[in-house]
Motif scaffolding. Structure first.
Motif, mmCIF file in Angstrom:
data_model
loop_
_atom_site.group_PDB
_atom_site.id
_atom_site.type_symbol
_atom_site.label_atom_id
_atom_site.label_comp_id
_atom_site.label_asym_id
_atom_site.label_seq_id
_atom_site.Cartn_x
_atom_site.Cartn_y
_atom_site.Cartn_z
ATOM 1 N N THR A 1 0.841 -1.195 0.000
ATOM 2 C CA THR A 1 0.000 0.000 0.000
ATOM 3 C C THR A 1 0.878 1.248 0.000
ATOM 4 O O THR A 1 2.037 1.208 0.393
ATOM 5 C CB THR A 1 -0.902 0.029 1.243
ATOM 6 N N ALA A 2 0.295 2.356 -0.406
ATOM 7 C CA ALA A 2 0.973 3.654 -0.358
ATOM 8 C C ALA A 2 -0.108 4.717 -0.333
ATOM 9 O O ALA A 2 -1.265 4.449 -0.690
ATOM 10 C CB ALA A 2 1.895 3.843 -1.560
ATOM 11 N N VAL A 3 0.242 5.934 0.100
ATOM 12 C CA VAL A 3 -0.753 7.008 0.173
ATOM 13 C C VAL A 3 -0.195 8.312 -0.374
ATOM 14 O O VAL A 3 1.011 8.527 -0.412
ATOM 15 C CB VAL A 3 -1.223 7.251 1.638
ATOM 16 N N ASN A 4 -1.092 9.183 -0.811
ATOM 17 C CA ASN A 4 -0.777 10.575 -1.047
ATOM 18 C C ASN A 4 -2.060 11.389 -0.951
ATOM 19 O O ASN A 4 -3.120 10.846 -0.627
ATOM 20 C CB ASN A 4 -0.034 10.807 -2.374
ATOM 21 N N HIS B 1 4.435 12.110 8.982
ATOM 22 C CA HIS B 1 5.782 11.580 8.766
ATOM 23 C C HIS B 1 6.334 11.976 7.407
ATOM 24 O O HIS B 1 7.517 12.285 7.275
ATOM 25 C CB HIS B 1 5.763 10.054 8.867
ATOM 26 N N LEU B 2 5.478 11.932 6.406
ATOM 27 C CA LEU B 2 5.988 12.144 5.058
ATOM 28 C C LEU B 2 6.353 13.611 4.824
ATOM 29 O O LEU B 2 7.302 13.912 4.103
ATOM 30 C CB LEU B 2 4.970 11.631 4.056
ATOM 31 N N ASN B 3 5.625 14.537 5.461
ATOM 32 C CA ASN B 3 6.026 15.948 5.401
ATOM 33 C C ASN B 3 7.321 16.172 6.168
ATOM 34 O O ASN B 3 8.215 16.900 5.724
ATOM 35 C CB ASN B 3 4.919 16.832 5.989
ATOM 36 N N ARG B 4 7.419 15.548 7.331
ATOM 37 C CA ARG B 4 8.636 15.681 8.125
ATOM 38 C C ARG B 4 9.812 15.029 7.404
ATOM 39 O O ARG B 4 10.959 15.492 7.502
ATOM 40 C CB ARG B 4 8.430 15.035 9.495
ATOM 41 N N GLY B 5 9.532 13.959 6.666
ATOM 42 C CA GLY B 5 10.583 13.292 5.906
ATOM 43 C C GLY B 5 11.187 14.187 4.837
ATOM 44 O O GLY B 5 12.388 14.127 4.553
ATOM 45 N N ARG B 6 10.353 15.043 4.251
ATOM 46 C CA ARG B 6 10.864 15.977 3.236
ATOM 47 C C ARG B 6 11.939 16.899 3.818
ATOM 48 O O ARG B 6 12.923 17.211 3.172
ATOM 49 C CB ARG B 6 9.713 16.820 2.689
ATOM 50 N N VAL B 7 11.707 17.334 5.039
ATOM 51 C CA VAL B 7 12.665 18.224 5.701
ATOM 52 C C VAL B 7 14.001 17.519 5.917
ATOM 53 O O VAL B 7 15.074 18.133 5.829
ATOM 54 C CB VAL B 7 12.093 18.712 7.048
ATOM 55 N N GLU C 1 5.454 12.250 -3.117
ATOM 56 C CA GLU C 1 5.919 13.389 -3.899
ATOM 57 C C GLU C 1 4.906 13.806 -4.961
ATOM 58 O O GLU C 1 4.972 14.914 -5.499
ATOM 59 C CB GLU C 1 7.259 13.056 -4.574
ATOM 60 N N GLU C 2 3.956 12.921 -5.272
ATOM 61 C CA GLU C 2 2.946 13.235 -6.278
ATOM 62 C C GLU C 2 1.704 13.891 -5.680
ATOM 63 O O GLU C 2 0.707 14.106 -6.365
ATOM 64 C CB GLU C 2 2.541 11.954 -7.023
ATOM 65 N N SER C 3 1.755 14.203 -4.384
ATOM 66 C CA SER C 3 0.608 14.822 -3.720
ATOM 67 C C SER C 3 0.343 16.223 -4.263
ATOM 68 O O SER C 3 1.249 16.905 -4.744
ATOM 69 C CB SER C 3 0.851 14.909 -2.212
ATOM 70 N N THR C 4 -0.906 16.653 -4.147
ATOM 71 C CA THR C 4 -1.275 18.019 -4.519
ATOM 72 C C THR C 4 -0.536 19.014 -3.629
ATOM 73 O O THR C 4 -0.477 18.841 -2.414
ATOM 74 C CB THR C 4 -2.798 18.215 -4.355
ATOM 75 N N GLU C 5 0.040 20.036 -4.237
ATOM 76 C CA GLU C 5 0.780 21.033 -3.467
ATOM 77 C C GLU C 5 -0.170 21.862 -2.600
ATOM 78 O O GLU C 5 -1.168 22.383 -3.093
ATOM 79 C CB GLU C 5 1.539 21.964 -4.417
ATOM 80 N N MET C 6 0.124 21.967 -1.312
ATOM 81 C CA MET C 6 -0.643 22.831 -0.420
ATOM 82 C C MET C 6 0.179 23.125 0.819
ATOM 83 O O MET C 6 1.120 22.388 1.135
ATOM 84 C CB MET C 6 -1.986 22.203 -0.060
ATOM 85 N N ASP C 7 -0.175 24.206 1.510
ATOM 86 C CA ASP C 7 0.592 24.562 2.695
ATOM 87 C C ASP C 7 0.271 23.597 3.835
ATOM 88 O O ASP C 7 -0.750 22.910 3.848
ATOM 89 C CB ASP C 7 0.305 25.998 3.111
ATOM 90 N N GLU C 8 1.153 23.574 4.814
ATOM 91 C CA GLU C 8 1.062 22.616 5.901
ATOM 92 C C GLU C 8 -0.195 22.797 6.743
ATOM 93 O O GLU C 8 -0.819 21.821 7.163
ATOM 94 C CB GLU C 8 2.313 22.725 6.787
#
Length: 454
Positions: A71-74, A112-118, A211-218
């Motif tokens: 499984t995977a999510v975005n 986690h995935l937002n924090r992972g980007r950092v 990484e394919e998620s829709t761009e939006m602010d946190e």
């Protein structure tokens, strides 16, 4: 549903096992596979932790053959989307399927995935992915054999990482190990990989889809996530998610220690015995099926720090509340008086059995209490203290849940790893049952929502 589910799962895997191109997939396969996913969703709703089932109900579902995990999510167009790779997902048991869905939802709630980007500026994808998965998988059971766990990574890289630490902590430790081994962050070529189809798990790519998620602010993403979580909270929320959800809602208020104890009492798993005096809850019209009663005893150990940190008023108020909470359960309570060692231990059946506290002015050590409790059949340890003791426990707790209650004079717990929930001892309202009620002793307690508490 069990036989139908297994038959459909085996049939679907048989249909695609020899297919090497997406365009050659059997007709109606996608529809039948998503029907299987719906069946897993219903299983999650019937599960003890059915918060996950209600969260999944709100997510869009798609099939994606080129992801390297089941499984995977975005996040796409105001919705979380969960993707399934049938080649990997269909090789799992029903319980493992539920676990991998919980895994993805936990990542969402923890950001986690937002924090992972950092962290990508400092660590490799492999280190970050492993770190994220270690954090999540420590709270889940029925994991697939390939799941990234703390034990497996400690063994693989000869590490001694501690339990229940942050994603950032694990990423740092793992990256140092990868650097020493000069291990490249590249997945090995897999002979089973066909064009646009992945058939095996690859930890280095498990979260690439984010990484394919829709761009939006946190803040906007947090608001969407909070709405998903709020709707899912009509289900039973695992205790280990409560602090995450509280943080997500921006609620800084502490859950009182007595409320946590009530919740803990409801999560302990009880023995079941058949009875002809109660109908089956699942099939009440089936008179031939016997219902179940729970025959388990809640075994509670109260450890009281007598080093002068807790006043008599705090002590008696807290003990009274404990008895008020457990009175409708079959229970056994052992009281330990302790400072640098255990001064006395005895069974208590009511508030009237509490002995006068010993007088001591020494320091505090937590290890003797855990050493003692490890050799009992305790379900819950409640430790009342000012929090000032060792930095590290000399023993590891075994098989019971721990609730630390810090006295009004205390600040925080000195332990680096508390192995339990830490709450502040504040004034609590003790509600006595004065109205008319059925005065029935619950012969045990519910096994619903059984999960570890950290």
């Amino acid at each position: 549903m069990g036989k139908v589910f297994e038959s459909l799962k085996n049939s679907l895997y048989g249909e695609i096992s020899n297919v090497k191109a997406i365009e050659n997939m059997p007709k109606d396969f996608n529809e039948e596979f998503l029907r299987l996913v719906t069946m897993v969703n219903f299983m999650l709703i019937e599960d003890n932790e059915n918060f996950y089932g209600y969260f999944l109900l709100q997510m869009s579902r798609e099939i994606k053959y080129d992801i390297t995990s089941p499984t995977a999510v975005n996040f796409k167009l105001s919705k979380y989307v969960i993707y399934f790779n049938p080649y990997i997902f269909l090789n799992l048991t029903a319980d493992q399927m539920k676990s991998t869905i919980k895994h993805e939802i936990y990542h969402i709630l923890s950001f986690h995935l937002n924090r992972g980007r950092v962290l990508k500026a400092k660590y490799s994808n492999l280190a970050i992915n492993m770190a994220m998965d270690i954090v999540v998988n420590q709270h889940l059971k029925d994991l697939p054999h390939f799941a990234t766990t703390l034990d497996s990574i400690n063994f693989k890289y000869s590490l001694k990482m501690q339990t229940y630490m942050t994603m950032e902590y694990y990423a740092d430790k793992i990256q140092m190990a990868l650097n020493l081994l000069e291990e490249k962050d590249e997945s090995q070529e897999d002979d089973s990989k066909d064009e646009h189809i992945e058939k095996q798990y690859d930890a280095s790519k498990t979260h690439d889809l984010w990484e394919e998620s829709t761009e939006m602010d946190e803040d906007t993403l947090k608001n969407f996530t909070e709405k998903f979580a709020t709707l899912a909270e009509k289900g039973e929320v695992p205790l280990y998610l409560e602090d995450i959800l509280k943080s997500l809602a921006g609620n800084k208020g502490e859950i009182p220690w007595n409320m946590y104890l009530r919740k803990m009492m409801g999560t302990l798993e009880g023995d079941k015995k058949k009875t002809i005096t109660r109908r089956s809850r699942r099939q009440p019209n089936r008179l031939d099926l016997r219902g179940e009663l729970r025959g388990h005893t809640a075994r509670i150990t109260l450890a009281i720090d007598i080093s002068g940190s807790i006043s008599d008023e705090e002590f008696h108020g807290a003990i009274k509340e404990v008895f008020n909470i457990v009175k409708t359960y079959k229970h056994e309570i052992t009281l330990l008086e302790c400072d640098t060692e255990i001064r006395q231990s005895y069974k208590v059946k009511s508030i009237n059995n509490i002995r006068k506290r010993s007088i001591t002015g020494g320091g505090t050590k937590f290890t003797p209490v855990f050493d003692y409790v490890n050799n009992t059949n305790t379900n819950i340890l409640i430790y009342f203290t000012d929090g000032k003791g060792e930095v590290n426990l000399g023993v590891t707790p075994k098989g019971y849940k721990t609730l630390w209650v810090i006295s009004g004079r205390g600040d925080k717990l000195s332990l680096k790893e508390p192995f339990g929930i830490v709450k502040k001892l504040k004034a609590v309202e003790i509600i006595e049952d004065t109205g008319e009620r059925l005065d029935i002793m619950v012969d045990g307690f519910s096994g619903n929502n059984h999960e570890p508490i950290y």
